[in-house]
Design an enzyme around this catalytic site. Structure first.
Site, short mmCIF file in Angstrom:
data_model
loop_
_atom_site.label_atom_id
_atom_site.label_comp_id
_atom_site.label_asym_id
_atom_site.label_seq_id
_atom_site.Cartn_x
_atom_site.Cartn_y
_atom_site.Cartn_z
N GLU A 58 -16.84 9.83 -24.10
CA GLU A 58 -16.53 11.08 -24.82
C GLU A 58 -15.16 11.06 -25.46
O GLU A 58 -14.96 11.61 -26.55
CB GLU A 58 -16.66 12.29 -23.89
CG GLU A 58 -18.08 12.71 -23.61
CD GLU A 58 -18.74 11.88 -22.51
OE1 GLU A 58 -18.02 11.11 -21.85
OE2 GLU A 58 -19.96 12.00 -22.31
N HIS A 127 -24.27 21.41 -17.08
CA HIS A 127 -25.14 21.24 -18.24
C HIS A 127 -25.65 22.58 -18.76
O HIS A 127 -26.68 22.63 -19.42
CB HIS A 127 -26.35 20.36 -17.89
CG HIS A 127 -26.02 18.93 -17.65
ND1 HIS A 127 -25.43 18.49 -16.50
CD2 HIS A 127 -26.21 17.81 -18.41
CE1 HIS A 127 -25.27 17.17 -16.55
NE2 HIS A 127 -25.73 16.74 -17.71
#
Lengths: 325, 326
Positions: A58, A127
């Site tokens: 990321e 999530h």
């Protein structure tokens, strides 16, 4: 006109912009297969150099996005889950957001941070978030959270053409929604809210999937309360004028947002309403948000995330309550 | 590789002296309380920026180290260092418009801006290099950081990504053996940073960071590799920090004073003196020329100070207009 799903409207917007502007490219994990569909099919059309499957990194994905944007490109960075923005906080919050300002407006950072957001599938605390308040609290970033296919397409095109970093959080629960989309090109400018339902008793200000809860609540209550539903569409820029106009008409307002309550989107909007329209309020500004705890998964999720009944109760309470003389 | 002529050598020497003088100016102004920000001296590091940035193309992307707040790198690339001084005085003529206090940003020289979290340049330089590769005009990116920088995840993610995509980037790590007050040897699993390159399938080279020509040669080789599409390189320059992490801080290792003997030993191989002696021996420099260059650089630093103090502050009413680009 053609009928498109929410995800398909987003992918069509990206494809149109990639065709129009060669500096637009997509970078992220699994963007060629696209588990959340919004970049599906692009690699077949534009090739792997413009739809780049990146390592599971990321920091490097977001950093490469910022660097390439500073160097003249318009990358679309797929964070996968919006929650993963926390992994790349240095790159998104400190670099993308601040480079333009801190270097005297010399270098733009035009890019999109794309993330699938929100609860509804029991996916647990890492999530399921919509990190909206955090983005709003970092000046330099823009924030878009569409609730419908039509809006998603027009807003995505505006986000890609914007000369600033734009976080574009699309909601999991909206994915299968379908809508008629015009054949001709259209763009929805950032910072323009949409009145999704006209009413006169209570204003509900909502974001993302919460717009649909608000509309459902409004329908359930239509015989007793006339509810106006404002879909903010983008949170930065915030169309505060649209909110104030509605509040002046109804005098009662409920802010419904899926992010955590504490220091959240609703807190900010409530404060701004108080500063600008205090004299028009007939009841305290109410809010329905995620509870102040991590987002639980599986069967416990619904005890954290706003549910229809809560929205409905809040509207009824707002309609029935008032300041005593 | 382009062979350096006499004029190139003289320019490198002059740029070493300029860097030292401008660093001294920043230190003096910090000591006098005139700087509106902090300062991280680059004394001991000068040969790296000057050696590496000499011979770069103007449109090559450059991400400088925080030591000297970009001085040696920008100077060698051709930027007027008075912009650095003005920035530190918070003036609108500074290279960040007086907004950040020290960030280097000179886009017309390929310096698109810097961050202030150490090591974050690794991933931004991947982005610059990705843009350069897409554009296909032969630009490369060079980025500098310290030994602390490779301890962040950004290095490892960037190294892997740039190597996989064969991006045109050169990473120069200035190993001065200290990150703030913590010694490298106590916080790193490997003795030589250059050995990490092998993990990411790219060349890694150890260079004497006090020798400007050694740095230049190693970097030029890596630059050529990058330009020809062969991918990234990692160069470790062994060097030493003469002063504390930043001005006004104690000069300690962990919590005890650093060894005076060790500092003195490194200063015997001072990068400016070392090059000066070499050029004297080769008769490129003369005593008279050394004195002339020194005086000219003093005058330039003095003018830069005056320029800084005479420059206006930024207009605060512009700040809110710069949060978002139109």
């Amino acid at each position: 006109m053609k009928e498109l799903s929410y995800w398909n409207a987003i992918s069509e917007a990206i494809a149109e912009e990639m065709k129009r502007d060669e500096t637009v490219f997509v970078i992220g994990e699994n963007v060629q297969e696209s588990p959340f569909l919004v970049t599906k099919g692009l690699v077949q059309q534009f090739g792997p150099d413009r739809v780049m499957d990146a390592p599971l990194s990321e920091l490097a994905i977001a950093g490469a996005t910022v660097g390439a944007a500073m160097a003249g490109y318009r990358p679309i960075c797929d964070l996968t889950f919006a929650d993963f923005i926390y992994c790349a906080a240095d790159e998104v919050l400190m670099k993308a957001a601040q480079q333009y300002f801190s270097h005297n407006a010399k270098v733009n950072v035009p890019c999109v941070f794309l993330g699938v957001a929100g609860a509804g599938f029991g996916n647990g605390p890492e999530h399921s978030r919509i990190p909206a308040a955090m983005v709003m609290n970092n000046p330099g970033l823009k924030l878009v959270m569409p609730s419908t296919p039509y809006d998603a397409k027009g807003l995505m095109k505006a986000a890609i053409r914007d000369n600033n970093p734009v976080c574009f959080f699309f909601h999991k629960k909206c994915m299968p929604m379908k809508q008629e989309i015009p054949d001709e090109e259209y763009i929805i400018p950032l910072g323009v809210a949409d009145v999704k339902r006209v009413g006169s008793d209570v204003t509900v200000v909502a974001t993302s999937y919460m717009v649909h809860l608000a509309l459902e609540a409004a329908k359930n209550l239509e015989d007793i309360i006339s509810v106006e539903v404002i879909d903010l569409r983008s949170l930065v820029p915030l169309d505060i004028d649209a909110i104030i106009t509605s509040v002046k008409k109804t005098g009662r307002v409920v802010v419904v947002d899926e992010d955590t309550e504490c220091c959240g989107v609703a807190a900010e909007i409530g404060q701004q309403i108080m500063e600008r329209a205090f004299d028009y309020l007939d009841a305290p500004v109410a809010r329905v948000c995620a509870a102040n705890m991590p987002i639980a998964g599986a069967a416990m999720e619904k005890y954290v995330i706003p549910q229809l009944a809560q929205v409905q109760n809040a509207i009824e309470a707002a309609a029935g309550s008032g300041f005593s003389a | 590789m382009k062979k350096l002529g006499k004029q190139d050598l003289l320019l490198m020497y002059r740029n070493l002296v300029r860097t030292r003088k401008f660093d001294e100016l920043n230190i003096r102004m910090a000591t006098e309380g005139k700087l509106l920000t902090f300062y991280h001296s680059c004394q001991g590091h000068e040969a790296i920026g000057v050696g590496a940035c000499t011979g770069l193309r103007k449109d090559d992307y450059l991400y400088p180290h925080h030591r000297g707040h970009g001085l040696s790198y920008a100077i060698a690339k051709g930027v007027n260092p008075r912009e650095c001084i003005a920035e530190h005085l918070g003036r609108a003529t500074g290279w960040g418009g007086g907004i950040t206090g020290f960030h280097t940003c000179v886009p017309e020289f390929g310096i698109l801006g810097v961050g202030a979290t150490i090591g974050s340049g690794f991933v931004l330089s991947v982005g610059f290099a990705l843009a350069a590769k897409k554009r296909g005009e032969g630009q490369i990116t060079i980025m500098f950081t310290g030994d602390g920088g490779i301890q962040r995840g950004q290095f490892h993610e960037a190294a892997n990504m740039a190597s996989v995509w064969k991006l045109p980037v050169v990473w120069v790590v200035e190993n001065n053996q200290m990150a703030w007050f913590t010694p490298y040897r106590d916080t790193s699993a490997v003795e030589d940073i250059a050995t990490l390159a092998a993990s990411y399938n790219m060349p890694g080279e150890i260079v004497d960071g006090m020798d400007v020509l050694a740095v230049h040669t190693a970097v030029q080789k890596a630059v050529e590799r990058a330009r020809s599409g062969e991918g990234p390189s990692l160069i470790e320059c062994k060097t030493y920090r003469y002063r504390s992490h930043s001005e006004g801080r104690p000069d300690v290792s962990h919590y005890l004073p650093r060894s005076k003997e060790e500092i003195a030993k490194w200063k015997e191989r001072d990068p400016v003196k070392l090059f000066e002696e070499k050029l004297l021996k080769e008769k490129v420099l003369t005593k008279a020329l050394i004195q002339k260059i020194s005086q000219e650089c003093d005058a330039e630093a003095e003018e830069a100070e005056t320029f800084g103090f005479e420059s206006p502050f930024p207009d605060p009413s512009n700040l809110s207009k710069m949060v978002y680009a139109p």
